[in-house]
Structure formats: C-alpha cells, structure tokens
Design an enzyme around this catalytic site. Structure first.
Site, PDB file in Angstrom:
ATOM      1  N   ASP A  79       0.739  -1.598  -0.033  1.00  0.00           N
ATOM      2  CA  ASP A  79      -0.043  -0.711  -0.130  1.00  0.00           C
ATOM      3  C   ASP A  79       0.905   1.179   0.202  1.00  0.00           C
ATOM      4  OD1 ASP A  79      -2.016  -2.065   0.511  1.00  0.00           O
ATOM      5  OD2 ASP A  79      -3.312  -0.544   1.874  1.00  0.00           O
ATOM      6  N   CYS A 120       0.972  -8.414   4.424  1.00  0.00           N
ATOM      7  CA  CYS A 120       0.065  -6.796   4.239  1.00  0.00           C
ATOM      8  C   CYS A 120      -1.128  -7.170   3.842  1.00  0.00           C
ATOM      9  CB  CYS A 120       0.580  -6.138   3.135  1.00  0.00           C
ATOM     10  SG  CYS A 120       2.393  -5.896   3.958  1.00  0.00           S
ATOM     11  N   ASP A 121      -1.367  -5.530   3.872  1.00  0.00           N
ATOM     12  CA  ASP A 121      -2.586  -5.082   3.994  1.00  0.00           C
ATOM     13  C   ASP A 121      -4.237  -5.972   3.495  1.00  0.00           C
ATOM     14  OD1 ASP A 121      -0.916  -2.933   4.768  1.00  0.00           O
ATOM     15  OD2 ASP A 121      -2.142  -1.490   4.203  1.00  0.00           O
ATOM     16  N   LYS A 122      -4.478  -6.194   2.026  1.00  0.00           N
ATOM     17  CA  LYS A 122      -5.530  -7.021   1.330  1.00  0.00           C
ATOM     18  C   LYS A 122      -5.368  -8.605   1.902  1.00  0.00           C
ATOM     19  CE  LYS A 122      -6.496  -3.111   1.633  1.00  0.00           C
ATOM     20  NZ  LYS A 122      -5.527  -2.339   1.590  1.00  0.00           N
ATOM     21  N   CYS A 192       4.387  -2.159   8.530  1.00  0.00           N
ATOM     22  CA  CYS A 192       5.212  -1.019   9.240  1.00  0.00           C
ATOM     23  C   CYS A 192       4.735  -1.523  10.492  1.00  0.00           C
ATOM     24  CB  CYS A 192       4.542  -0.140   8.001  1.00  0.00           C
ATOM     25  SG  CYS A 192       5.210   0.176   6.392  1.00  0.00           S
ATOM     26  N   GLU A 443      -6.800   4.763  -0.115  1.00  0.00           N
ATOM     27  CA  GLU A 443      -6.571   5.410   0.997  1.00  0.00           C
ATOM     28  C   GLU A 443      -6.066   6.966   0.859  1.00  0.00           C
ATOM     29  OE1 GLU A 443      -5.517   0.755   3.289  1.00  0.00           O
ATOM     30  OE2 GLU A 443      -3.756   2.543   2.216  1.00  0.00           O
ATOM     31  N   SER A 469      -5.129   4.769   4.786  1.00  0.00           N
ATOM     32  CA  SER A 469      -4.235   3.989   5.729  1.00  0.00           C
ATOM     33  C   SER A 469      -4.301   4.086   7.377  1.00  0.00           C
ATOM     34  CB  SER A 469      -2.767   4.437   6.116  1.00  0.00           C
ATOM     35  OG  SER A 469      -2.187   3.581   6.178  1.00  0.00           O
TER      36      SER A 469
END
Length: 555
Positions: A79, A120-122, A192, A443, A469
C-alpha cells in the site's frame, strides 16, 4: 479426517498420481495428507520479502508432523508504494483476487489442509476469506512486523515519513531532514511497525483463533518467528487429524471478540471493512452498529503509532495480543469459550498471559479512554454509517464544526492542502473515491499526512467515501456510505456548507435542511465511470457499499 491423501488409493486416482510422479513425488509423500502452503512471498513488498524463509520453516513443520507440504502463491500489493497514484485503486480490489485465486487453487487440487502465510493489508483478509470458503483445516502465520526506525533520537515509522513530506511543504523541514527520514524510518523487512492495517489484521487473526500466539506481534527479523512458522506447520496436522475447520473457529462470538480487541488495541479503520467481509464468507452478518455497543464497554488501552509513540515490538515485549485479551477476559468482555487453531479455547490459550508493561498496555483502570479506539458515526451525510479511528483524534477535534472544502478526487485535495489553501477549522471533503466511484476506494494517507505535517491536525477534519491507511491520524472520517457515485448525500455537499462532527455522540451532519438536500438530489447526475476496461471496471460493477465490507455481489 483420513490421515491419508485423497489421491493415495484407487485405480481411478492413477492419472493424478502419474502427474504427482512428474513432480518427483514419492509414493510415501502421496499417501500423506497434502497440505497447501499459500505463500505471499514477492520481491516488491517489504512485508513479504522474508516469507520465503517462513515457507521453508512451515514445510519442515508439516513434514515433521506427517504431512506433505506443497507451495503455491498469493499476490500482494504494498500500500505504501501504491499510495498517491493510480496504483492505490488496485489495493483493496486485490482482497477479492486473493480470495478467489486461493479458493481456485485449493479446491482444484483437493488439498487436505492449508497453511496461509500472508502479511500486508489485503493479503490477510483475502486469505481469511478464502479459508472460510475452502473450509479445510487451516492455520495462519504472518510475515511479522517491521522494527521501528530511529530518527533524531526517537522511534519512527512510515506514517512519520509521510508527515515529514507535509512538514517540508510547510517549510518546517529541510530536504536533508526528509532524506534522513527516508533512509531510517523503515529499517527492516516486515509489515510497517505501527498499528496500521497489516498489523491490525494479523493481531485480529490471533483473536479470531486462526493464528498461534505471537502471530501479530513477533517481529519479522526475530528467529522466534521461524519457530512460530514451524509450529504452525505442525499444528495444521493436528487440526487435520481432529478435523477442526475454519468455520468451527470463526464463529459469531469469535468476530465479536475481534471487534472487542480491535477497540482495545486501537486498530486501523480498515478492520471495519475486512471483518464484515470475512464474516460474510462464514455465513455471518456483522452489522457495524454492534461496534459502538462493544466500544461503549471496551476501554482503549493501547496507543501504538500513529496514535502514540509505541510500536509493534513494544506490544510484543509487553505480552502481545494474548496479554490484552487476558485483561479483557478478566473484565468480562471477551468470549473465552471460542475454539482456536490450538485445539483449545480462548480462555485456555490466554490463561496466565500477563501485561508486562503497563505503559504499553494500560491497565483497565487507567485506559487512554473508557471507550474503544474506533467509532461508527451516522447522520445526514452518512445515513448508512462512516468510521473514524477515535483513538488517533486530538481531544479538541472530537467535536468540531467548520466549513466544507469540497474536492471530487484525492489529487485536487492534495494540491489544495500543499498549496496552503486549507485553513484552521475547515472540513476537507473528498468524494467519488468510494468502492464503486474510485473505483477501488483509495486510501487517503497523502492528504491526511499533509494536514498533520503542516500542523493542521488539531484544527482540520477530513471526511471521505474513500478510506484511510492505518497510518492515518487525526479527525479523519472515512467509509462514508452511501458513497457519492451512487448519489449518497456526500455528493450533495457544497463548498462552504457547515459540517458538524460529534464523535462521542457518534454523529456527523451537514447543516442543510432536508428540503435543500432533496432539491440538490433532484439535480444530481451520476458521473461517467472513471475506468471502463479491465479488472477495475468489472470490480466497480460488482462491488457493494463500504458499510457492508465492500463485498462483491454474487451473480
């Protein structure tokens, strides 16, 4: 469940066995349960660059416990790298690609069990959605969080980097200052280092019962994570023998637990998109109205970056997710009888997991706030709801009124913010960036970081039908539903309208009469789609509203 592979016996399976022979697989391997190892390793996402090592550790664990590990891939988008350009349109949409492709691979090849290795995110919610669909014994082990950076004697993270750009635009930082941040804020591999979306979802995977202790918090560079991966490989074989499946674990009570810990940790608002989508795959409707009910009885006990100055490594040392859960269980707000991938209940797992650092995990009698870290708001701007990370809002911005500064895309808003056109007290409105209108629900870390970096974080609010985010802080209110692209009220706001925000009361309104809004709605015309070809166009035609998790319509 049989302790043998589906393909090991019978003349009718001989064609498949001939193809396993082509892979170099021995008869002994064919006779063991086949365990799919879903690897999201790639060389573009820092949170995934170490996953190849975890894959090998999982494979060893599976083999040690009597299974045959077989690796196949899952995609992942970074992202941070996708932020601020067309690439961000492709972030949320990968959640469904990941779920769909993993379902295809797992069922086409009739795996007996799965180990998912996201980060990570998704990637995390996408694989949880796939686990629910496929519903064979499954364990998750994430790639782990990044260590915090160190700049000018302080711990820092990616959100600090984005805000440094805003400080440079405001004349507060030199180019040399920005370069120092650039070189130091992301010092290791891993997701992160703050409580951003990736780490939020990896922690909530533990809470849901789909990951082992430490899944969300053990840093990526620690050897302890390799041990965790080996144990995940061993444990999936135990689940296979007991035939414990994801839908046995991800029950309605488990999702209520996830929302509860979400509130205590102060997780990313993106969890309010992903938890309903995962629940949907389990056949459970997770109405976001329950979030405020849970928040009302769940104190916010952690202020990890961007809300505060502690990081995932600090939460890990303080006892991790289980320590937070144990505190909540003692307060009677957690369902402790839920089954987990350990084969034990939540209560059995968290027993004796004490808070080792009350500065990182505040005791329940000394929380950051008596209510949870996320709030769901409603009003004439968002009749179907919107979401804010309350724990990251300055106290003076919890209640705010100001004139709307209206922009129909992220780029126009960023230009105005960086151009010094936004004044203290303003409410920046960014619309036509929702799931359908974006498409892809980008985001808004660039505009929120610019606001914070320019010193406006305690005087300017931002509302959008897009999302944020997990690195965003401030009075940033997203997921406004219905979105502008379908004629939601956010499309009717005009420059200078007074926006009233009352986060403690869960309200957000534009101070315009119902008659005036109706007149504006009568004149409103749908916009032409921004993208008419490829995957994004198909996604836009199928995606539903943010308040239902931006799931895709069936058929």
């Amino acid at each position: 469940m049989s302790e043998k592979s589906y393909f090991c016996d019978g003349v009718d399976k001989a064609p498949q066995r001939s193809l396993f022979n082509a892979l170099g697989m021995t008869r002994e391997e064919m006779e063991r349960p086949l365990v799919g190892i879903v690897s999201s390793y790639n060389e573009i996402v820092p949170g995934h660059m170490n996953i190849d090592k975890l894959v090998e550790a999982v494979k060893l664990g599976v083999a040690m416990a009597g299974g045959t590990p077989i690796v196949f891939p899952a995609i992942a988008v970074c992202d941070g790298i996708a932020m601020g350009h067309q690439g961000m349109k492709y972030s949320l949409v990968t959640r469904d690609l990941i779920a769909d492709s993993t379902e295809c691979m797992a069922l086409a090849h009739h795996f007996d069990a799965l180990v998912m290795i996201p980060n990570c995110d998704k990637n995390v919610p996408g694989l949880l959605m796939a686990a629910a669909r496929v519903n064979v014994p499954t364990v998750f082990v994430s790639g782990g969080p990044m260590l915090a950076g160190h700049v000018k004697g302080q711990k820092r993270s990616l959100s600090s980097m984005f805000e440094a750009v805003g400080s440079y635009d405001a004349g507060k930082f030199t180019a040399e200052d920005v370069e120092e941040f650039e070189n130091k804020v992301c010092p290791t591999c891993g997701s992160c280092s703050g409580m951003y979306t990736a780490n939020s979802m990896n922690c909530l995977t533990e809470v849901l019962g789909m990951g082992l202790k430490g899944n969300g918090t053990i840093p990526a560079v620690y050897s302890e994570r390799l041990k965790l991966a080996k144990h995940a490989g061993m444990q999936v074989m135990e689940l296979s023998r007991k035939n414990i499946r994801p839908r046995d674990i991800m029950t309605e009570k488990a999702f209520l637990n996830a929302l509860t810990v979400d509130m205590a940790l102060g997780c990313s608002t993106n969890s309010m998109l992903h938890l309903p989508a995962i629940a949907h795959e389990c056949g459970i409707e997770l109405n976001l109205d329950v979030a405020n009910e849970i928040s009302a009885k769940t104190p916010n006990v952690c202020h990890l970056a961007p809300a505060g100055h502690t990081y995932m490594e600090d939460l890990n040392e303080a006892g991790g997710v289980y320590a937070v859960m144990n505190e909540l269980a003692e307060a009677g707000v957690l369902n402790t009888d839920c089954l987990t991938v350990t084969g034990k209940t939540v209560g059995e797992n968290i027993k004796g997991c004490k808070n080792k650092d009350p500065e990182v995990i505040r005791p329940l009698d000394n929380p950051y706030s008596k209510t949870g870290g996320i709030a769901v708001l409603r009003g004439n701007i968002a009749p179907d709801s919107c979401v804010v990370k309350r724990s990251a809002v300055a106290p003076e911005m919890l209640v705010h009124e100001g004139p709307a500064r209206v922009y129909d895309c992220e780029e126009d808003a960023i230009a105005a913010i960086r151009g010094g056109k936004i004044n203290p007290g303003d409410v920046v409105v960014i619309r036509y960036e929702g799931p359908k209108g974006g498409p892809g629900m980008r985001e808004m870390l660039n505009p929120t970081s610019a606001i914070a970096g320019m010193g406006l974080g305690s005087s300017v609010a931002l509302i959008t039908d897009g999302r944020f985010s997990g690195a965003t802080r401030g009075a940033s209110i997203g997921h406004v539903s219905p979105e502008a692209a379908v004629g939601g009220p956010i499309a009717l706001i005009e420059e200078g309208d007074i926006i009233s925000i009352d986060i403690p009361a869960n309200k957000i309104n534009v101070k315009v009469s119902d008659e005036e809004l109706a007149a504006r709605k009568a004149k409103w015309q749908p916009r032409e789609p921004k993208i008419t070809t490829g995957y994004l166009a198909r996604y836009a035609s199928l995606v539903t509203s943010a308040n239902t998790g931006a799931i895709l319509k069936q058929g």
